[in-house]
Design a protein around this motif. Structure first.
Motif, mmCIF file in Angstrom:
data_model
loop_
_atom_site.group_PDB
_atom_site.id
_atom_site.type_symbol
_atom_site.label_atom_id
_atom_site.label_comp_id
_atom_site.label_asym_id
_atom_site.label_seq_id
_atom_site.Cartn_x
_atom_site.Cartn_y
_atom_site.Cartn_z
ATOM 1 N N MET A 1 0.646 -1.255 -0.212
ATOM 2 C CA MET A 1 -0.226 0.051 0.033
ATOM 3 C C MET A 1 0.964 1.307 -0.097
ATOM 4 O O MET A 1 1.842 1.412 0.586
ATOM 5 C CB MET A 1 -1.037 -0.153 1.251
ATOM 6 N N ASP B 1 1.221 4.621 1.090
ATOM 7 C CA ASP B 1 0.665 5.340 2.483
ATOM 8 C C ASP B 1 0.994 6.895 2.078
ATOM 9 O O ASP B 1 2.211 7.029 2.169
ATOM 10 C CB ASP B 1 0.968 4.808 3.798
ATOM 11 N N GLU B 2 0.083 7.805 2.195
ATOM 12 C CA GLU B 2 0.404 9.312 1.909
ATOM 13 C C GLU B 2 0.429 9.846 3.172
ATOM 14 O O GLU B 2 0.693 11.016 3.074
ATOM 15 C CB GLU B 2 -0.624 9.805 0.904
#
Length: 88
Positions: free
Chosen positions: A8, A10-11
């Motif tokens: 994933m 992730d920001e």
């Protein structure tokens, strides 16, 4: 080919503390930040096309009530209306 879970992206920054977030309540119990909402019964609501018509009718009723009251009572009513008035 190997099928695995994709990573994933992730920001979110690592300094964000997601555990301290609060869930917003939905429905009539939630905090309101806008104008006051008044619910009209269906038979009353069908007599008014919109909020402006309701406000106009209520202001007319207030004027009639003020004309029928003594000057001292009228002053008390004006003071209480000014305290609760939240018109933009």
């Amino acid at each position: 080919m190997k099928k695995g879970k994709p990573e994933m992206e992730d920001e979110l920054r690592s300094e964000y503390d997601l555990k301290s977030l609060r869930v917003r309540r939905l429905g009539s119990g939630r905090k309101s930040f806008g104008p006051i909402t008044v619910r009209l019964e269906p038979d009353v609501a069908e007599m008014f096309p919109n909020a402006d018509a309701v406000n106009e009718a209520l202001r007319f009723l207030i004027r009639v009530m003020q004309e029928k009251q003594s000057p001292a009572s009228r002053l008390e009513l004006n003071t209480s209306l000014e305290q609760t008035d939240e018109r933009p």
